[in-house]
Design an enzyme around this catalytic site. Sequence first.
Site, short mmCIF file in Angstrom:
data_model
loop_
_atom_site.label_atom_id
_atom_site.label_comp_id
_atom_site.label_asym_id
_atom_site.label_seq_id
_atom_site.Cartn_x
_atom_site.Cartn_y
_atom_site.Cartn_z
N SER A 288 -6.36 5.05 3.16
CA SER A 288 -6.14 4.68 4.43
C SER A 288 -7.28 4.41 5.47
CB SER A 288 -5.04 5.84 5.03
OG SER A 288 -5.07 5.78 6.54
N HIS B 6 -4.52 0.73 2.68
CA HIS B 6 -3.59 1.15 3.45
C HIS B 6 -3.48 1.03 4.92
CE1 HIS B 6 0.33 3.43 4.16
NE2 HIS B 6 -0.21 4.11 5.24
N ASP C 198 -2.57 1.39 8.88
CA ASP C 198 -1.73 2.14 9.64
C ASP C 198 -1.70 1.60 11.12
OD1 ASP C 198 -0.77 4.49 8.23
OD2 ASP C 198 -2.84 4.96 8.13
N MET D 292 -0.14 1.93 14.89
CA MET D 292 0.82 2.68 15.58
C MET D 292 0.86 2.25 17.11
SD MET D 292 -1.38 6.20 14.55
CE MET D 292 -1.37 6.94 12.91
N HIS E 127 1.50 -0.27 7.30
CA HIS E 127 2.86 0.68 7.57
C HIS E 127 2.68 0.82 8.86
CE1 HIS E 127 3.14 5.38 7.71
NE2 HIS E 127 4.39 4.71 8.20
N MET F 162 3.98 1.87 12.15
CA MET F 162 4.67 3.14 13.21
C MET F 162 5.01 2.62 14.36
SD MET F 162 2.18 5.93 11.29
CE MET F 162 1.17 4.50 10.61
N MET G 149 6.68 10.11 3.95
CA MET G 149 5.81 10.69 5.10
C MET G 149 5.58 12.43 4.59
SD MET G 149 4.52 8.24 6.58
CE MET G 149 3.25 9.23 7.50
N GLY H 178 1.40 9.71 12.76
CA GLY H 178 0.81 9.61 14.12
C GLY H 178 -0.73 10.02 13.95
N PHE H 179 -1.21 10.70 13.29
CA PHE H 179 -2.59 11.28 13.23
C PHE H 179 -2.99 11.35 11.46
CE2 PHE H 179 -0.35 12.67 17.12
CZ PHE H 179 -1.47 12.11 17.74
N ASP I 266 2.37 9.74 1.78
CA ASP I 266 1.41 9.43 2.75
C ASP I 266 1.21 10.55 3.83
OD1 ASP I 266 -0.01 8.22 4.61
OD2 ASP I 266 1.11 6.72 5.64
N GLY J 268 -6.68 9.58 3.44
CA GLY J 268 -7.59 8.92 4.29
C GLY J 268 -8.62 9.77 4.61
#
Length: 218
Positions: A8, A33, A35, A37, A66, A68, A137, A142-143, A175, A197
């Site tokens: 990630s 990957h 992310d 957000m 991904h 979010m 998930m 978020g983090f 994930d 990650g």
Amino acid sequence: MSNLIAPSILAADFANLQRDIEMVNNSEADWFHIDIMDGVFVPNISFGMPVLKAISKHAKKTIDAHLMIVNPDQYIQTFADLGANILTVHYEACSHLHRTIQAIKAAGMKAGVALNPHTPIAVLEDVIKDLDLVCIMSVNPGFGGQSFIENTYKKVSQLRHLIDFTESDCLIEIDGGVTDKNANALIEAGANVLVAGSYVFGAENPTETIEDLKNLIG
Ligand code: DX5
Ligand code: ZN
């Protein structure tokens, strides 16, 4: 098919992004990957289109994006144009999930759906045959750097049964909080793709850490 590792990029050093992308290119990792957000669907903002564009320019492996974000439908074509190969939306963010999945495929990408830790596998029964990937998930999104939620194993087994029962060929991705401590058990429960990650980018030698994870999961 062998099992896959998807580092990630959220945990990469953004001031040395090209260096970290080349590390992944030259490692045994399978996918990038990515992310995205929006600060609305999740309580954090990561990065958006210009950064993905820069990543795509250098990435030589599958880009697994991904999302979010709320209202992902309005950005499907944009993500296709930016080089995403797999586009994953959240079940919790889509009122018309079937339509969203078809739109992702029509834009030439593989379609994934992510489930938050509280969302049961059963909600996917009627779309499982349309999906290329389900992302379970194993932390609340978020983090990076959060602890793995143990209930994930049960969900992986349930999803594996659903996929086998329906003869779907969709992949199971995990994930959040993936390390050498849970990787093997996740694969044994039926997962195919592990996102990692902070475990990868926080390691002294990320290339070796990826190689060790790959050897661990076969
Ligand atoms: C969390 C993101 C994950 C995150 C994983 O919202 O979807 O992809 O980067 O990071 P680690 O492996 O550090 O939990
Ligand atoms: Zn993710």
